[in-house]
Design a protein around this motif. Structure first.
Motif, PDB file in Angstrom:
ATOM      1  N   TRP A   1     -18.781  -6.852   9.552  1.00 28.52           N
ATOM      2  CA  TRP A   1     -18.752  -7.076   8.256  1.00 28.52           C
ATOM      3  C   TRP A   1     -18.656  -5.875   7.328  1.00 28.52           C
ATOM      4  N   TYR A   2     -19.535  -4.910   7.791  1.00 29.34           N
ATOM      5  CA  TYR A   2     -19.514  -3.748   6.954  1.00 29.34           C
ATOM      6  C   TYR A   2     -18.231  -2.780   7.199  1.00 29.34           C
ATOM      7  N   PHE A   3     -17.875  -3.105   8.348  1.00 35.34           N
ATOM      8  CA  PHE A   3     -16.625  -2.024   8.552  1.00 35.34           C
ATOM      9  C   PHE A   3     -15.200  -2.702   8.207  1.00 35.34           C
ATOM     10  N   ALA A   4     -15.476  -4.110   8.431  1.00 37.18           N
ATOM     11  CA  ALA A   4     -14.229  -4.799   7.838  1.00 37.18           C
ATOM     12  C   ALA A   4     -14.142  -4.521   6.395  1.00 37.18           C
ATOM     13  N   VAL A   5     -14.991  -4.480   5.406  1.00 38.24           N
ATOM     14  CA  VAL A   5     -14.897  -4.184   4.004  1.00 38.24           C
ATOM     15  C   VAL A   5     -14.325  -2.699   3.618  1.00 38.24           C
ATOM     16  N   GLY A   6     -15.124  -2.154   4.607  1.00 38.23           N
ATOM     17  CA  GLY A   6     -14.804  -0.562   4.448  1.00 38.23           C
ATOM     18  C   GLY A   6     -13.247  -0.158   4.759  1.00 38.23           C
ATOM     19  N   PHE A   7     -12.871  -0.652   5.813  1.00 37.90           N
ATOM     20  CA  PHE A   7     -11.527  -0.423   6.379  1.00 37.90           C
ATOM     21  C   PHE A   7     -10.416  -1.262   5.439  1.00 37.90           C
ATOM     22  N   ALA A   8     -11.006  -2.449   5.250  1.00 40.82           N
ATOM     23  CA  ALA A   8      -9.983  -3.351   4.026  1.00 40.82           C
ATOM     24  C   ALA A   8      -9.544  -2.419   2.998  1.00 40.82           C
ATOM     25  N   LEU A   9     -10.724  -2.009   2.394  1.00 43.10           N
ATOM     26  CA  LEU A   9     -10.633  -1.115   0.940  1.00 43.10           C
ATOM     27  C   LEU A   9      -9.755   0.211   1.293  1.00 43.10           C
ATOM     28  N   ALA A  10     -10.385   0.824   2.270  1.00 45.83           N
ATOM     29  CA  ALA A  10      -9.401   2.191   2.570  1.00 45.83           C
ATOM     30  C   ALA A  10      -8.147   1.985   2.918  1.00 45.83           C
ATOM     31  N   VAL A  11      -7.964   1.319   3.644  1.00 49.69           N
ATOM     32  CA  VAL A  11      -6.576   0.976   4.202  1.00 49.69           C
ATOM     33  C   VAL A  11      -5.759   0.325   3.377  1.00 49.69           C
ATOM     34  N   GLY A  12      -6.178  -0.775   2.760  1.00 45.07           N
ATOM     35  CA  GLY A  12      -5.367  -1.553   1.634  1.00 45.07           C
ATOM     36  C   GLY A  12      -5.086  -0.593   0.610  1.00 45.07           C
ATOM     37  N   GLY A  13      -5.837   0.431   0.222  1.00 48.04           N
ATOM     38  CA  GLY A  13      -5.410   1.452  -0.898  1.00 48.04           C
ATOM     39  C   GLY A  13      -4.455   2.216  -0.193  1.00 48.04           C
ATOM     40  N   LEU A  14      -4.648   2.675   0.944  1.00 47.03           N
ATOM     41  CA  LEU A  14      -3.473   3.700   1.399  1.00 47.03           C
ATOM     42  C   LEU A  14      -2.056   2.927   1.559  1.00 47.03           C
ATOM     43  N   VAL A  15      -1.854   1.719   2.186  1.00 50.61           N
ATOM     44  CA  VAL A  15      -0.888   0.823   2.026  1.00 50.61           C
ATOM     45  C   VAL A  15      -0.410   0.721   0.627  1.00 50.61           C
ATOM     46  N   SER A  16      -1.361   0.278  -0.352  1.00 52.08           N
ATOM     47  CA  SER A  16      -0.863  -0.019  -1.802  1.00 52.08           C
ATOM     48  C   SER A  16       0.120   1.379  -2.220  1.00 52.08           C
ATOM     49  N   SER A  17      -0.656   2.562  -1.942  1.00 56.76           N
ATOM     50  CA  SER A  17       0.095   3.714  -2.257  1.00 56.76           C
ATOM     51  C   SER A  17       1.470   4.240  -1.928  1.00 56.76           C
ATOM     52  N   THR A  18       1.852   3.481  -0.798  1.00 56.87           N
ATOM     53  CA  THR A  18       3.314   3.455  -0.354  1.00 56.87           C
ATOM     54  C   THR A  18       4.199   2.763  -1.272  1.00 56.87           C
ATOM     55  N   PHE A  19       3.734   1.617  -1.872  1.00 58.07           N
ATOM     56  CA  PHE A  19       4.489   1.024  -2.772  1.00 58.07           C
ATOM     57  C   PHE A  19       5.161   1.736  -3.896  1.00 58.07           C
ATOM     58  N   HIS A  20       4.665   2.712  -4.225  1.00 56.31           N
ATOM     59  CA  HIS A  20       5.361   3.437  -5.292  1.00 56.31           C
ATOM     60  C   HIS A  20       6.322   4.412  -4.793  1.00 56.31           C
ATOM     61  N   LEU A  21       6.602   4.503  -3.377  1.00 52.89           N
ATOM     62  CA  LEU A  21       7.433   5.444  -2.683  1.00 52.89           C
ATOM     63  C   LEU A  21       8.964   4.980  -3.040  1.00 52.89           C
ATOM     64  N   GLY A  22       9.751   5.756  -3.124  1.00 50.96           N
ATOM     65  CA  GLY A  22      11.493   5.465  -3.221  1.00 50.96           C
ATOM     66  C   GLY A  22      11.804   5.044  -1.884  1.00 50.96           C
ATOM     67  N   ASN A  23      11.439   5.711  -0.734  1.00 47.44           N
ATOM     68  CA  ASN A  23      11.760   5.531   0.743  1.00 47.44           C
ATOM     69  C   ASN A  23      10.852   5.458   1.613  1.00 47.44           C
ATOM     70  N   PRO A  24       9.630   4.610   1.641  1.00 53.03           N
ATOM     71  CA  PRO A  24       8.620   4.471   2.496  1.00 53.03           C
ATOM     72  C   PRO A  24       8.783   4.424   3.800  1.00 53.03           C
ATOM     73  N   GLN A  25       9.864   4.102   4.210  1.00 53.18           N
ATOM     74  CA  GLN A  25      10.243   4.167   5.805  1.00 53.18           C
ATOM     75  C   GLN A  25      10.287   5.543   6.397  1.00 53.18           C
ATOM     76  N   ARG A  26      10.300   6.658   5.468  1.00 56.06           N
ATOM     77  CA  ARG A  26       9.970   7.816   6.074  1.00 56.06           C
ATOM     78  C   ARG A  26       8.765   8.521   6.022  1.00 56.06           C
ATOM     79  N   ALA A  27       7.762   7.644   5.577  1.00 60.22           N
ATOM     80  CA  ALA A  27       6.466   8.130   5.275  1.00 60.22           C
ATOM     81  C   ALA A  27       5.867   9.070   6.263  1.00 60.22           C
TER      82      ALA A  27
END
Lengths: 290, 248
Positions: A38-64
């Motif tokens: 549970w601890y790691f689930a919360v940590g990974f959800a926040l960290a990875v969720g944040g990183l995924v969210s950052s790709t939403f503002h990219l013009g061409n995320p397929q080249r990330a």
């Protein structure tokens, strides 16, 4: 600067997520089995969720994936490497902690170091920009790191550590605002230096190049939200530091910690909105705006 | 590679004469035209015929009013595009290597096939020279018409950037600013060419020529100072009115 929702969520969520992961990697607490899950689930959800969210503002995320190539010069590329290294190290650490009841110290410590390096690299994206004087100073990485480990300590249940860090973050935030308000004029750019005409007299933007809006104005000249800046500063400071600290001083039950964590999170979101909305880019000078 | 070259063989760039520019925006239109039809993704417009039109431009003309301590204010038209900086901050921040500065001629370009559209380079540029194209999602910037200046299919007279070729006032000049004997370098030396926002440390290649000082109207008639001064006191009805109003 335009406060884009995806970037605010990215920096706040991944900041707190990597803060929590850093504590878990250092074995504070050295959890195993379901607790570790549970601890790691919360940590990974926040960290990875944040990183995924950052790709939403990219013009061409397929080249990330190409973003991993320029680590020699680019903080964004370094951030990519640091975050992936942290997630791999802590993924292995979490795997062994959850399924085999073993805490692999080497992977944990490496993961913790790279978690904090990720937050530092995120802060350097903004700190490196000479064009935004409010960001281009030492307070930016200090604030990002402080808020990351304060939130991490809160989620990891280190009440006293979280208390001290939130007080430190609150004090540091006030210093950041006081110093930040002078940064633009200290940096020395004005409409005279921007146009090179300053020595000839008072320069005034007479006519913009176009009657409509453009990318530059939308992205880098954000004047709208600033009229409530003072109120939002108070709200941010009260929610991210003052109230959670008071709650934890009164009670240290699980509910108190949860309430403090939620209020702290909302406060940091307001703080991060202000971080963007109050930042003034020198390109605004060409439009007679800030 | 987003590491900047230590030196470039040439420093191709523009010299823009603020004394001559009449603010007609012909360079803006010709730039948009050439760069929409040729190299890279077209410069798109959004809501072009609607109530809130926006679009991507690589060159925009501002106008500024300068009020000196004495004398009348002066209106100065100010075209602005990429300055192809020697120490280009837009290049080093790029995570993918899409942004680069060419070693052979110093032109700063974007490889659009590698651009992820993160926008960090536009943030790093103090001059607002880079604009993200809303349709293609890639960063657009002045290429110094790299597809014209070396293009042997064009007549020699056309092998200059589109904005330079178009300017009806001759306010835009193109050449190698690294060669001190080039026409543009001599022009910069003669007219006191300047950098924009030197405090940003970008070392722009493009230079701006400041407006020349305004002429003072010479005394046309040598006898004029000896003429009787025109009477300042009004007579008749206006004189009475002046006195009457003064007395109130």
């Amino acid at each position: 600067m335009h406060p884009a929702g995806s970037v605010i969520i990215f920096t706040v969520a991944s900041g707190i997520g990597f803060g929590l992961l850093a504590f878990l990697g250092l074995g504070l607490p050295a959890v195993q089995g379901w607790a570790a899950f549970w601890y790691f689930a919360v940590g990974f959800a926040l960290a990875v969720g944040g990183l995924v969210s950052s790709t939403f503002h990219l013009g061409n995320p397929q080249r990330a994936l190409k973003a991993f190539t320029q680590w020699r010069t680019s903080w964004l590329s370094r951030e990519g490497w640091f975050s992936v290294t942290a997630l791999i190290c802590l993924g292995i650490y979490a795997l062994f902690a959850v399924f085999f009841g073993r805490n692999l110290v080497v992977f944990g410590v490496l993961g913790a170091v790279f978690s904090l390096l990720t937050v530092f690299a995120t802060s350097m994206l903004y700190t490196q920009l000479k064009t935004v004087p409010r960001w281009n100073t030492w307070t930016t990485p200090v604030m990002f790191i402080l808020l990351s480990i304060a939130g991490g300590a809160l989620l990891a249940g280190h009440v006293w550590f979280a208390l001290i860090l939130m007080i430190a973050a609150g004090v540091m935030q006030v210093i950041t605002w006081v110093l930040g308000d002078k940064r633009f004029s200290q940096a020395g750019s004005n409409i005279g230096s921007a146009t090179g005409l300053g020595e000839r007299g008072d320069v005034r933007a007479f006519e913009p190049p176009h009657t409509g809006n453009n990318y530059l104005l939308k992205e880098m000249v954000h004047e709208v939200g600033r009229k409530h800046a003072m109120k939002l500063r108070v709200i941010a400071l009260v929610l991210m530091a003052v109230v959670p600290v008071l709650i934890l001083l009164v009670s240290q039950s699980v509910f108190a910690i949860a309430a403090a964590a939620i209020l702290h999170l909302i406060g940091v979101l307001a703080q991060r909105w202000l971080f963007f909305a109050e930042a003034e880019h020198v390109v605004g000078l060409y439009y007679g705006k800030r | 590679m987003t590491t900047l070259p230590a030196t470039t063989d040439k420093k191709l760039g523009l010299v823009i004469d603020l004394d001559t520019c009449v603010g007609c925006h012909a360079c803006v239109v010709s730039c948009k035209g050439w760069n929409t039809e040729n190299y890279g993704a077209p410069l798109s417009d959004q809501d072009a015929y609607g109530s809130d039109p926006t679009g991507t431009f690589l060159n925009r003309v501002h106008s500024y009013e300068v009020q000196p301590e004495t004398g009348p204010a002066q209106l100065i038209h100010f075209p602005k595009s990429c300055l192809h900086c020697e120490d280009a901050p837009c290049v080093t921040v790029c995570p993918t290597g899409a942004s680069y500065k060419r070693q052979e001629d110093g032109i700063v370009l974007v490889n659009e096939d590698a651009c992820i559209g993160c926008g960090l380079c536009a943030w790093a540029c103090p001059y607002g020279a880079r604009e993200m194209d809303a349709a293609a999602g890639v960063m657009k910037k002045c290429t110094l018409c790299v597809d014209r200046i070396y293009n042997e299919n064009l007549p020699e007279v056309d092998r200059v950037p589109s904005c330079v070729r178009t300017c009806p006032a001759g306010a835009r000049h193109f050449g190698d600013l690294g060669d001190e004997n080039s026409d543009v370098s001599k022009l910069v030396a003669a007219r006191g060419g300047m950098d924009l926002m030197p405090e940003q440390g970008t070392k722009p290649v493009n230079k701006y020529l400041p407006p020349r000082p305004k002429d003072v109207e010479p005394e046309m008639d040598v006898l004029a100072p000896y003429l009787q001064p025109v009477a300042k006191d009004q007579k008749g009805f206006l004189g009475w009115l002046d006195k009457a109003l003064e007395a109130i």
